[in-house]
Design an enzyme around this catalytic site. Structure first.
Site, PDB file in Angstrom:
ATOM      1  N   CYS A 125      31.932  21.414   5.934  1.00  0.00           N
ATOM      2  CA  CYS A 125      31.036  20.279   5.656  1.00  0.00           C
ATOM      3  C   CYS A 125      30.366  19.696   6.908  1.00  0.00           C
ATOM      4  O   CYS A 125      29.384  18.965   6.799  1.00  0.00           O
ATOM      5  CB  CYS A 125      31.804  19.204   4.909  1.00  0.00           C
ATOM      6  SG  CYS A 125      33.483  19.009   5.462  1.00  0.00           S
ATOM      7  N   HIS A 243      29.899  12.367   6.810  1.00  0.00           N
ATOM      8  CA  HIS A 243      30.328  12.860   8.127  1.00  0.00           C
ATOM      9  C   HIS A 243      29.209  12.587   9.136  1.00  0.00           C
ATOM     10  O   HIS A 243      28.039  12.831   8.856  1.00  0.00           O
ATOM     11  CB  HIS A 243      30.595  14.367   8.081  1.00  0.00           C
ATOM     12  CG  HIS A 243      31.839  14.752   7.350  1.00  0.00           C
ATOM     13  ND1 HIS A 243      32.752  13.849   6.852  1.00  0.00           N
ATOM     14  CD2 HIS A 243      32.329  15.982   7.024  1.00  0.00           C
ATOM     15  CE1 HIS A 243      33.743  14.497   6.274  1.00  0.00           C
ATOM     16  NE2 HIS A 243      33.505  15.796   6.354  1.00  0.00           N
TER      17      HIS A 243
HETATM   18  N1  LIG Z   1      35.745  17.355   0.200  1.00  0.00           N
HETATM   19  C1  LIG Z   1      34.836  17.846   1.042  1.00  0.00           C
HETATM   20  O1  LIG Z   1      34.091  17.103   1.739  1.00  0.00           O
HETATM   21  C2  LIG Z   1      34.659  19.332   1.185  1.00  0.00           C
HETATM   22  C3  LIG Z   1      33.548  19.780   1.845  1.00  0.00           C
HETATM   23  C4  LIG Z   1      33.370  21.166   2.030  1.00  0.00           C
HETATM   24  C5  LIG Z   1      34.316  22.034   1.531  1.00  0.00           C
HETATM   25  N2  LIG Z   1      35.409  21.553   0.880  1.00  0.00           N
HETATM   26  C6  LIG Z   1      36.374  22.536   0.359  1.00  0.00           C
HETATM   27  O2  LIG Z   1      36.192  22.611  -1.051  1.00  0.00           O
HETATM   28  C7  LIG Z   1      37.445  22.852  -1.691  1.00  0.00           C
HETATM   29  C8  LIG Z   1      37.700  21.734  -2.715  1.00  0.00           C
HETATM   30  O3  LIG Z   1      37.711  20.483  -2.039  1.00  0.00           O
HETATM   31  P1  LIG Z   1      37.794  19.094  -2.816  1.00  0.00           P
HETATM   32  O4  LIG Z   1      37.610  18.053  -1.798  1.00  0.00           O
HETATM   33  O5  LIG Z   1      36.940  19.105  -4.036  1.00  0.00           O
HETATM   34  O6  LIG Z   1      39.345  19.116  -3.284  1.00  0.00           O
HETATM   35  P2  LIG Z   1      40.074  18.176  -4.339  1.00  0.00           P
HETATM   36  O7  LIG Z   1      39.268  16.961  -4.616  1.00  0.00           O
HETATM   37  O8  LIG Z   1      41.456  17.984  -3.821  1.00  0.00           O
HETATM   38  O9  LIG Z   1      40.125  19.069  -5.665  1.00  0.00           O
HETATM   39  C9  LIG Z   1      40.917  20.229  -5.708  1.00  0.00           C
HETATM   40  C10 LIG Z   1      40.691  20.987  -7.007  1.00  0.00           C
HETATM   41  O10 LIG Z   1      41.595  22.096  -7.009  1.00  0.00           O
HETATM   42  C11 LIG Z   1      42.238  22.140  -8.278  1.00  0.00           C
HETATM   43  N3  LIG Z   1      43.550  22.768  -8.190  1.00  0.00           N
HETATM   44  C12 LIG Z   1      44.641  22.309  -7.531  1.00  0.00           C
HETATM   45  N4  LIG Z   1      45.677  23.162  -7.728  1.00  0.00           N
HETATM   46  C13 LIG Z   1      45.212  24.158  -8.510  1.00  0.00           C
HETATM   47  C14 LIG Z   1      45.805  25.315  -9.082  1.00  0.00           C
HETATM   48  N5  LIG Z   1      47.106  25.610  -8.912  1.00  0.00           N
HETATM   49  N6  LIG Z   1      45.040  26.123  -9.852  1.00  0.00           N
HETATM   50  C15 LIG Z   1      43.765  25.831 -10.063  1.00  0.00           C
HETATM   51  N7  LIG Z   1      43.140  24.730  -9.592  1.00  0.00           N
HETATM   52  C16 LIG Z   1      43.877  23.910  -8.806  1.00  0.00           C
HETATM   53  C17 LIG Z   1      42.356  20.703  -8.677  1.00  0.00           C
HETATM   54  O11 LIG Z   1      42.601  20.639 -10.060  1.00  0.00           O
HETATM   55  P3  LIG Z   1      43.599  19.521 -10.715  1.00  0.00           P
HETATM   56  O12 LIG Z   1      42.756  18.284 -10.893  1.00  0.00           O
HETATM   57  O13 LIG Z   1      43.982  20.143 -12.007  1.00  0.00           O
HETATM   58  O14 LIG Z   1      44.753  19.342  -9.763  1.00  0.00           O
HETATM   59  C18 LIG Z   1      40.974  20.183  -8.273  1.00  0.00           C
HETATM   60  O15 LIG Z   1      40.026  20.512  -9.267  1.00  0.00           O
HETATM   61  C19 LIG Z   1      38.473  22.933  -0.550  1.00  0.00           C
HETATM   62  O16 LIG Z   1      38.626  24.271  -0.136  1.00  0.00           O
HETATM   63  C20 LIG Z   1      37.826  22.150   0.563  1.00  0.00           C
HETATM   64  O17 LIG Z   1      38.277  22.533   1.834  1.00  0.00           O
HETATM   65  C21 LIG Z   1      35.588  20.232   0.666  1.00  0.00           C
END
Ligand SMILES: NC(=O)c1ccc[n+]([C@@H]2O[C@H](COP(=O)([O-])OP(=O)(O)OC[C@H]3O[C@@H](n4cnc5c(N)ncnc54)[C@H](OP(=O)(O)O)[C@@H]3O)[C@@H](O)[C@H]2O)c1
Length: 348
Positions: A125, A243
């Site tokens: 990001c 950010h």
């Molecule tokens: N946040 C940012 O600014 C950002 C920016 C760039 C990239 N990313 C990347 O994007 C990805 C997601 O980030 P996020 O911030 O959206 O994370 P998040 O808010 O923590 O969401 C995580 C997701 O993963 C799912 N999940 C967790 N355990 C799982 C399992 N066992 N099987 C299938 N699904 C599962 C969760 O579902 P449940 O609700 O069912 O637990 C939820 O939908 C990560 O790799 C992160 O590094 C994030």
């Protein structure tokens, strides 16, 4: 069109739902997370399924899959989605430095997502907005070295970290106000509220955290400058979204401020704020323009030896919504290379 979101209940997954409505209205959605449930989106109840169902024989394929999961789950599900016939855009770190997988910033190197590509890695990001700002400078003046310091929002750590941050900030600051502790001595030194902390990625033998290594290595791959002289320091600040990155840029050829602004104004998905003071360039203003990177505070580095208006050493600031431009928006724009978006703002 059938679109899959894996991680549909997370911070990035939720943003993808909003963007898909704009880019491909009426698309059929296949939504997955850790377990079966129903979520509410734009007045609709949407069924979310346990991701394990994708592993079942006879699981249905589709056109494009956005994967917004932690690294280990990406490694588990991306190959399966490709096998099911999806073109996959993975937002985790899993495939970014894999030489066989294109790492794509829409507006910089989207030509790498070709008709044959089945898996694309979405960069970090902080890397996306920084490379969007650097690419027009590289094209116009050549890039020498870049030093970057990032001030990153808590939402970068996912939905649970953000929710805890909001609750603990409210509690911590209420307690400060009630007790007259205006310095915050009662706040927890190990937590985010009221604090600035080193970015909590894994630090390797080089001493750089994983977040710092991502900025360094990913920008080299995206800009196709393997020897690019870039150094990064990253920290988290107590901000929900947005950010903020301060850059010290050395160009190969001298340029004036007007020439640099002209180059930046010609770059895609940027909003250039003229003037050195930074009015309108804050973490929170990224929420007013969620699908573009804000660039401003352009001024000549005081260490530049050139005495005239031109120079090779410049300071500037880049800020962006980490959930949208830094994650979901880039992924949707990459997919627009294969499936044209109805919203021109989301078309690469
Ligand atoms: N946040 C940012 O600014 C950002 C920016 C760039 C990239 N990313 C990347 O994007 C990805 C997601 O980030 P996020 O911030 O959206 O994370 P998040 O808010 O923590 O969401 C995580 C997701 O993963 C799912 N999940 C967790 N355990 C799982 C399992 N066992 N099987 C299938 N699904 C599962 C969760 O579902 P449940 O609700 O069912 O637990 C939820 O939908 C990560 O790799 C992160 O590094 C994030």
């Amino acid at each position: 069109m059938r679109i899959c979101i894996l991680g549909a209940t997370g911070l990035v997954g939720r943003e993808l739902l909003t963007l898909i409505d704009r880019a491909w209205p009426g698309a059929q959605l296949a939504l997955y997370a850790s377990r079966d449930r129903t979520i509410e989106h734009a007045g609709r109840a949407l069924e979310v399924h346990a991701a394990t169902k994708l592993e079942a024989e006879g699981a249905q394929g589709g056109d494009v899959a956005f994967v917004a999961l932690d690294d280990e789950f990406s490694a588990r599900y991306c190959p399966r989605l490709v096998e099911l016939g999806y073109r996959v855009i993975d937002k985790s770190n899993t495939y970014r430095m894999n030489p066989d997988v294109p790492l794509v910033v829409a507006g910089v190197n989207h030509r790498r997502a070709t008709a044959e590509t089945t898996l694309v890695a979405n960069p970090n990001c902080t890397t996306i907005p920084m490379t969007l700002a650097l690419e027009p400078l590289r094209a116009a003046f050549g890039l020498g070295e870049v030093t970057v310091s990032s001030y990153q929002a808590i939402s970068g750590a996912g939905v649970s970290a953000l929710e805890q941050f909001v609750v603990k900030t409210a509690g911590g600051f209420s307690a400060m106000a009630a007790s007259g502790d205006i310095l915050g001595e009662g706040l927890d030194e190990g937590e985010y509220p009221g604090n600035t902390v080193p970015h909590n990625g894994k630090t390797d033998d080089s001493g750089f955290s994983s977040e710092e290594r991502k900025l360094i290595n990913e920008s080299r791959k995206i800009l196709e400058l393997p020897d690019f002289g870039i150094c990064a320091q990253c920290c988290r600040v107590p901000v929900p979204v947005g950010h903020y990155e301060n850059l010290w840029v050395t160009l190969e050829r001298e340029a004036t401020q007007a020439q640099i602004l002209e180059a930046l104004n010609g770059g895609p998905f940027l909003r250039v704020l003229p003037g050195a003071s930074g009015d309108g360039l804050t973490a929170l203003t990224t929420l007013d323009d969620r699908d573009r990177a804000l660039v401003g505070r352009l001024r000549k580095d005081n260490r530049d030896a050139a005495t005239g208006p031109g120079g090779t050493r410049w300071c500037l600031t880049v800020a962006a919504d980490n959930l949208r431009l830094g994650a979901a928006t880039n992924a949707v724009r990459v997919a627009s290379a294969w499936f044209p978006s109805q919203d021109p703002e989301l078309q690469v």
